[in-house]
Write a protein that holds these residues in place. Structure first.
Motif, mmCIF file in Angstrom:
data_model
loop_
_atom_site.group_PDB
_atom_site.id
_atom_site.type_symbol
_atom_site.label_atom_id
_atom_site.label_comp_id
_atom_site.label_asym_id
_atom_site.label_seq_id
_atom_site.Cartn_x
_atom_site.Cartn_y
_atom_site.Cartn_z
ATOM 1 N N ALA A 167 0.866 -1.181 0.000
ATOM 2 C CA ALA A 167 0.000 0.000 0.000
ATOM 3 C C ALA A 167 0.895 1.219 0.000
ATOM 4 O O ALA A 167 1.995 1.192 0.561
ATOM 5 N N ASP A 168 0.429 2.297 -0.633
ATOM 6 C CA ASP A 168 1.143 3.550 -0.432
ATOM 7 C C ASP A 168 0.418 4.333 0.652
ATOM 8 O O ASP A 168 -0.609 3.890 1.186
ATOM 9 N N THR A 169 0.941 5.470 1.005
ATOM 10 C CA THR A 169 0.405 6.210 2.148
ATOM 11 C C THR A 169 -1.000 6.747 1.908
ATOM 12 O O THR A 169 -1.698 7.097 2.855
ATOM 13 N N PHE A 170 -1.426 6.809 0.633
ATOM 14 C CA PHE A 170 -2.785 7.247 0.329
ATOM 15 C C PHE A 170 -3.774 6.088 0.336
ATOM 16 O O PHE A 170 -4.980 6.298 0.335
ATOM 17 N N GLY A 171 -3.263 4.848 0.335
ATOM 18 C CA GLY A 171 -4.143 3.689 0.363
ATOM 19 C C GLY A 171 -4.345 3.005 -0.964
ATOM 20 O O GLY A 171 -5.200 2.120 -1.077
ATOM 21 N N ASN A 172 -3.576 3.381 -1.982
ATOM 22 C CA ASN A 172 -3.592 2.608 -3.224
ATOM 23 C C ASN A 172 -3.012 1.227 -2.937
ATOM 24 O O ASN A 172 -1.994 1.123 -2.237
ATOM 25 N N LEU A 173 -3.619 0.176 -3.482
ATOM 26 C CA LEU A 173 -3.271 -1.179 -3.055
ATOM 27 C C LEU A 173 -2.840 -2.084 -4.201
ATOM 28 O O LEU A 173 -3.409 -2.055 -5.296
ATOM 29 N N GLU A 199 3.684 -4.223 3.198
ATOM 30 C CA GLU A 199 4.672 -3.164 2.975
ATOM 31 C C GLU A 199 3.937 -1.864 2.665
ATOM 32 O O GLU A 199 2.968 -1.856 1.916
ATOM 33 N N ILE A 200 4.415 -0.778 3.245
ATOM 34 C CA ILE A 200 3.830 0.544 2.995
ATOM 35 C C ILE A 200 4.914 1.440 2.408
ATOM 36 O O ILE A 200 6.004 1.560 2.974
ATOM 37 N N VAL A 201 4.608 2.046 1.266
ATOM 38 C CA VAL A 201 5.573 2.903 0.579
ATOM 39 C C VAL A 201 4.992 4.305 0.425
ATOM 40 O O VAL A 201 3.804 4.545 0.675
ATOM 41 N N LEU A 206 4.339 3.255 -6.145
ATOM 42 C CA LEU A 206 3.707 2.094 -6.764
ATOM 43 C C LEU A 206 3.536 2.339 -8.263
ATOM 44 O O LEU A 206 3.179 3.435 -8.692
ATOM 45 N N ASP A 207 3.780 1.303 -9.048
ATOM 46 C CA ASP A 207 3.520 1.370 -10.479
ATOM 47 C C ASP A 207 2.004 1.475 -10.680
ATOM 48 O O ASP A 207 1.257 0.593 -10.255
ATOM 49 N N PRO A 208 1.522 2.536 -11.315
ATOM 50 C CA PRO A 208 0.072 2.694 -11.505
ATOM 51 C C PRO A 208 -0.581 1.497 -12.191
ATOM 52 O O PRO A 208 -1.757 1.199 -11.940
ATOM 53 N N GLU A 209 0.169 0.794 -13.045
ATOM 54 C CA GLU A 209 -0.383 -0.353 -13.751
ATOM 55 C C GLU A 209 -0.600 -1.550 -12.831
ATOM 56 O O GLU A 209 -1.303 -2.495 -13.186
ATOM 57 N N GLY A 215 -6.892 4.342 -3.746
ATOM 58 C CA GLY A 215 -6.923 4.776 -2.356
ATOM 59 C C GLY A 215 -8.191 5.488 -1.936
ATOM 60 O O GLY A 215 -8.454 5.626 -0.738
ATOM 61 N N ILE A 216 -9.003 5.915 -2.885
ATOM 62 C CA ILE A 216 -10.240 6.615 -2.538
ATOM 63 C C ILE A 216 -11.181 5.740 -1.714
ATOM 64 O O ILE A 216 -12.006 6.231 -0.943
#
Length: 234
Positions: A167-173, A199-201, A206-209, A215-216
């Protein structure tokens, strides 16, 4: 320095205690995973340690007695399950037969679609599965273009708990292989979605693909303390 409101909206990383503060006895709790694989172990252990009870659990199955969501079921913390099967957890069957837990069964594909429908704001789905059987009982039946369908209500929950590889800090998974299973659907269908990530980055790493869940849909991300479901198949 204290974070601004905007910074807090962009950085959703929190502590386990913060996440657990949203989970209360009597709430409906939707979980990702299949036979324990993809269940969030740290959150589940935290729920047990907190002593939450009378849960309505919504997910694919009842897990195994000592693995994943199965531990919550086996310890009598659920009053109702909405699942596709309970066969891997004999304690769930025992609780059902003793009248100590209600179980609503839904075919796996239908269950997944009911969760997806809840996540995208639909009221339900139409399916011909279960026509002219006991499954019809208590359900609305409608005809479209001469074909009959059952109306299956959409599923949402007070809380959704999700397991992700990254996950990134915005919550994209990003999910890992079969642990992806129902997690992306569950992430959309909770009024409040809690993610446990291995893991949190930072945002942008994160690669958008590779991002499956935007994360919304995510409200808080916590760091995983370890996986216990990986032994389920050994």
């Amino acid at each position: 320095m204290e974070q601004t409101h905007q910074e807090k909206k962009m950085n959703k990383v929190g502590t386990l205690d913060e996440a657990l503060s949203y989970i209360h006895s009597g709430c409906s709790l939707m979980f990702g995973g299949f036979g324990g694989v993809g269940n969030p172990p740290t959150l589940i252990n935290g729920i047990l340690e907190k002593g939450v009870t009378d849960l309505t659990l919504i997910g694919n199955d009842a897990g195994f007695p000592t693995i994943g969501i199965g531990k919550v079921v086996s310890q009598g913390k659920a009053k109702k399950l909405i699942v596709s099967h309970i066969g891997s957890n004999p304690i769930a069957g025992k609780l059902l037969m003793e009248g100590k837990m209600e179980v609503e069964f839904s075919p796996q594909g239908t269950l997944a679609e009911r969760i997806r429908a809840g996540g995208v704001g639909l009221g339900g789905i139409l399916t011909d599965i279960g026509l002219d059987s006991m499954v019809e009982k208590g359900k609305q039946k409608i005809s479209i273009n001469g074909k009959d369908f059952l109306v299956e209500a959409a599923l949402t929950s007070d809380i959704s708990i999700v397991y992700a590889k990254k996950a990134d800090t915005f919550g994209n998974l990003v999910y890992e292989t079969s642990a992806r299973n129902t997690n992306p659907l569950v992430a959309m269908a909770g009024q409040y979605t809690i993610v446990e990530a291995e893991e949190i980055v930072e945002l942008g790493e994160l690669d958008p693909e590779h991002i499956i869940t935007p994360g919304i849909y995510v409200d808080i991300v916590v760091k995983s303390r370890g996986i216990d479901w990986k032994w389920a198949w050994e």
